[in-house]
Design a protein around this motif. Structure first.
Motif, PDB file in Angstrom:
ATOM      1  N   GLU A 180       0.885  -1.162   0.000  1.00  0.00           N
ATOM      2  CA  GLU A 180       0.000   0.000   0.000  1.00  0.00           C
ATOM      3  C   GLU A 180       0.927   1.217   0.000  1.00  0.00           C
ATOM      4  O   GLU A 180       1.773   1.351   0.881  1.00  0.00           O
ATOM      5  CB  GLU A 180      -0.804  -0.088   1.304  1.00  0.00           C
ATOM      6  N   GLU A 203       1.825   5.061   0.301  1.00  0.00           N
ATOM      7  CA  GLU A 203       1.459   6.402   0.781  1.00  0.00           C
ATOM      8  C   GLU A 203       2.578   7.370   0.418  1.00  0.00           C
ATOM      9  O   GLU A 203       3.757   7.019   0.494  1.00  0.00           O
ATOM     10  CB  GLU A 203       1.241   6.398   2.296  1.00  0.00           C
ATOM     11  N   GLN A 256      -1.055  14.523   1.661  1.00  0.00           N
ATOM     12  CA  GLN A 256      -0.736  13.080   1.624  1.00  0.00           C
ATOM     13  C   GLN A 256      -1.822  12.312   0.865  1.00  0.00           C
ATOM     14  O   GLN A 256      -3.013  12.600   0.999  1.00  0.00           O
ATOM     15  CB  GLN A 256      -0.637  12.556   3.056  1.00  0.00           C
ATOM     16  N   GLU A 309      -2.769   8.145  -1.022  1.00  0.00           N
ATOM     17  CA  GLU A 309      -2.468   6.710  -1.007  1.00  0.00           C
ATOM     18  C   GLU A 309      -3.052   6.060  -2.241  1.00  0.00           C
ATOM     19  O   GLU A 309      -4.160   6.410  -2.670  1.00  0.00           O
ATOM     20  CB  GLU A 309      -3.094   6.057   0.240  1.00  0.00           C
ATOM     21  N   ASN A 311       4.290   8.546   6.318  1.00  0.00           N
ATOM     22  CA  ASN A 311       3.937   7.679   5.191  1.00  0.00           C
ATOM     23  C   ASN A 311       4.229   6.232   5.551  1.00  0.00           C
ATOM     24  O   ASN A 311       5.367   5.880   5.870  1.00  0.00           O
ATOM     25  CB  ASN A 311       4.777   8.028   3.956  1.00  0.00           C
ATOM     26  N   GLY A 312       3.218   5.376   5.466  1.00  0.00           N
ATOM     27  CA  GLY A 312       3.420   3.951   5.688  1.00  0.00           C
ATOM     28  C   GLY A 312       3.665   3.224   4.380  1.00  0.00           C
ATOM     29  O   GLY A 312       3.468   3.760   3.284  1.00  0.00           O
ATOM     30  N   HIS A 346       2.460  -0.299   4.119  1.00  0.00           N
ATOM     31  CA  HIS A 346       1.865  -1.527   4.660  1.00  0.00           C
ATOM     32  C   HIS A 346       1.897  -2.619   3.600  1.00  0.00           C
ATOM     33  O   HIS A 346       1.735  -2.356   2.417  1.00  0.00           O
ATOM     34  CB  HIS A 346       0.416  -1.292   5.093  1.00  0.00           C
ATOM     35  N   ARG A 378       8.203   7.938  12.656  1.00  0.00           N
ATOM     36  CA  ARG A 378       6.834   7.615  12.213  1.00  0.00           C
ATOM     37  C   ARG A 378       6.139   6.659  13.169  1.00  0.00           C
ATOM     38  O   ARG A 378       4.941   6.776  13.417  1.00  0.00           O
ATOM     39  CB  ARG A 378       6.873   6.999  10.810  1.00  0.00           C
ATOM     40  N   TRP A 431      -1.947   5.279  13.602  1.00  0.00           N
ATOM     41  CA  TRP A 431      -2.209   4.206  12.644  1.00  0.00           C
ATOM     42  C   TRP A 431      -0.926   3.644  12.022  1.00  0.00           C
ATOM     43  O   TRP A 431      -0.977   2.951  11.009  1.00  0.00           O
ATOM     44  CB  TRP A 431      -3.194   4.637  11.543  1.00  0.00           C
ATOM     45  N   ALA A 432       0.205   3.976  12.632  1.00  0.00           N
ATOM     46  CA  ALA A 432       1.457   3.383  12.160  1.00  0.00           C
ATOM     47  C   ALA A 432       1.689   2.040  12.846  1.00  0.00           C
ATOM     48  O   ALA A 432       2.538   1.271  12.424  1.00  0.00           O
ATOM     49  CB  ALA A 432       2.626   4.322  12.432  1.00  0.00           C
ATOM     50  N   LYS A 460       1.396  -3.560   9.213  1.00  0.00           N
ATOM     51  CA  LYS A 460       1.189  -2.111   9.169  1.00  0.00           C
ATOM     52  C   LYS A 460       2.395  -1.309   9.624  1.00  0.00           C
ATOM     53  O   LYS A 460       2.447  -0.097   9.418  1.00  0.00           O
ATOM     54  CB  LYS A 460       0.009  -1.721  10.089  1.00  0.00           C
TER      55      LYS A 460
END
Ligand code: GLU
Ligand code: MG
Length: 542
Positions: free
Chosen positions: A160, A162, A219, A221, A267-268, A270, A392, A398-399, A433
């Protein structure tokens, strides 16, 4: 159209090479001709170094056949490059001596939609005699996927992506869109740009499943369909470079760094994955119907488009509530063989769903997930590989800063996504995640497969799931439930990685040592630096 002629200095491929070289050269010439028709002049041959930076060597399209057969020369020193381009002398990498050959993989050769005149191909790094280089992370993915295939198992995966955008021309970060999180207002601000991102990815043969404004200002995604492990890692590179290219054409600069500002959400990167196999311990279900014959629109027709998934048909499941990252249909992502390719017979089922275990996992699916769970701190050295990664990785953003798992829990490092009941488990997938896009996706994928495999060997089991934000629990309750923080700095992750025998075996001693060496050098590089300085130094590197 005439075949592009090799110049006189080019190796005489057909004169004395074997049949396989002849076949490859012919396929490359055919592909090159198709690219030339589309105006391609150069092919970017890319690999990702151990600090997560995509490096390249370009060849004119008329030299593609020589590059595919003989490789393009490159120093092995790239294994020891740091995020700041500093070269770290390690025990097994970092010197000026030696040469590797970069062999572009025709199966992923793609005309780049946002860089007209350019095509792209990921490379396999081999020595002069054609043996894979021990530090070639792409080969590691193949090896780990093959080990699972020996057990009759295949894995479907997707990253995913971001990123955050700022107006080009500054090394600082001012968001290029200021509308609210997930807000439609950002489409009013940057709708043409987002449309062009989707158009470009689609032209490249990727299956875009979702695009949206993310939480932080500027940001976004994008989610793409799941593929086989190597396909997913290659696609991660292609998506990033395509987004970067589209951004430039819109006067924007894209950052995939873990943080673009010291404060705020990062920015993740995942990873979603599911394990497929014969119906061992879950209820019997027919394999989803295949979808044959779909065209890969952006690829080069010299090589038959791979990635026609045999697993199509399941609806997508939520990546962030709606996307189909776990969705294994239609699964036509360019370049990947179908998840589970090589399995024989029917009866292939998604072992992440429809079982009797926690959250509907089958026993095999649970063991695979538990193998990953048990090694999360060590895997962080691959998936959260930068000093900036730990800026992060903070709670309640949500990280997913805690080592726990949970059903649809966005604060758990492992989020189990069962998918809609009507899909009968076919869309179920596990989301890792805690990773970000400073990572080398090939190392991430290989590490996850190795860890999952170890869980199968150990017949590992997951601890009880967590159904709240772990940060909302008082420390005593967290301790009672056995919920620990993931490493809070890169040093702790590297220590876990260095001590992990499964990852040492998977990487091989040279790569294992080099990864740890590169990480420790980055720790030294930023010793004493404050978060703002770390972010400023890494913001535009990934
Ligand atoms: N941006 C968050 C991160 O740093 C992830 C948000 C989401 O769950 O998609 O990983
Ligand atoms: Mg997101």
């Amino acid at each position: 159209m005439n075949e592009p002629a090799l110049d006189e200095a080019a190796p005489r491929i057909s004169a004395n090479a074997g049949r396989e070289r002849d076949r490859l050269a012919a396929a490359a010439r055919h592909a090159a001709t198709n690219l030339e028709v589309r105006g391609v002049v150069c092919v970017a041959c890319t690999f990702v170094d151990n600090s997560g930076i995509t490096r390249m060597k370009g060849v004119p399209v008329g030299r593609l056949d020589a590059a595919v057969v003989w490789g393009v020369g490159a120093s092995p020193v790239f294994d020891a490059f740091g995020v700041d381009d500093g070269i770290i002398a390690g025990r097994v990498a970092g010197g000026p001596v030696g040469d590797l050959r970069l062999h572009p993989d025709l199966e992923r050769l793609t005309a780049l939609a946002a860089q007209p005149g350019w095509a792209w191909a990921p490379v396999d790094r081999r020595d002069q005699s054609g043996v894979p280089h021990p530090q070639d992370a792409r080969e590691l993915v193949r090896v780990e996927a093959a080990r699972l295939a020996e057990r009759g198992l295949g894995v479907a995966m997707a990253f995913e992506i971001e990123w955050a955008v700022a107006p080009a021309g500054s090394d600082g970060f001012a968001p290029a869109a200021r509308g609210p999180a997930y807000g439609m207002a950002r489409v009013a601000e940057l709708g043409d740009y987002l449309r062009d991102v989707v158009t470009a990815l689609t032209e490249e043969g990727l299956v875009v499943e979702q695009i949206h404004p993310e939480y932080a200002a500027g940001q976004f995604e994008v989610s793409v369909a799941a593929q086989d492990p190597l396909g997913a890692a290659d696609t991660c590179v292609l998506v990033k470079e395509t987004v970067r290219g589209v951004s430039g054409r819109h006067g924007l600069r894209a950052s995939f760094a873990p943080k673009v500002l010291a404060d705020g959400v990062g920015n993740g990167g995942h990873v979603h994955l599911s394990l497929w196999g014969e119906d061992g311990d879950g209820p019997s279900r027919p394999a989803p119907s295949g979808r044959a014959g779909a065209a890969v629109t952006g690829g080069v027709p010299a090589v038959p488009p791979p990635g026609l998934s045999a697993l199509g048909g399941a609806p997508g499941t939520a990546a962030n509530g709606a996307s189909g990252l776990g969705g294994y249909g239609p699964g036509t992502g360019a370049g990947g063989a179908a998840p589970g390719a090589g399995l024989t017979g029917g009866g292939r089922v998604n072992l992440m769903g429809g079982g009797d275990g926690p959250a509907g996992l089958t026993a095999t699916g649970e063991a695979f997930a538990a193998g990953i769970f048990a090694r999360l701190p060590a895997l962080m050295a691959l998936g959260a590989p930068s000093v900036a990664s730990y800026l992060r990785l903070v709670p309640s953003q949500w990280a997913s800063a805690y080592a726990c798992w949970g059903l649809e829990n966005r604060e758990a490092a492992l989020r189990m996504i069962p998918g809609p009941p009507a899909a009968a488990g076919r869309a179920a997938n596990l989301e890792i995640k805690c990773f970000d896009l400073a990572a080398n996706p090939y190392l991430v994928v290989a590490g996850l497969l190795a860890a999952g495999h170890a869980g199968l060997v150990d017949q590992a089991r997951l601890p009880p799931p967590v159904d709240v934000d772990p940060a909302s629990l008082d420390p005593a309750e967290r301790a009672r439930r056995g919920i620990a923080r993931l490493p809070t700095d890169l040093g702790a992750a590297v220590a876990a990685f260095a001590a992990d025998d499964v990852l040492r075996r998977a990487c091989g001693p040279a790569l294992h040592d080099t990864v740890a060496t590169v990480r420790r050098a980055e720790i030294d590089r930023f010793a004493g630096a404050d978060p703002a300085a770390i972010v400023a130094a890494t913001r535009w590197r990934y």
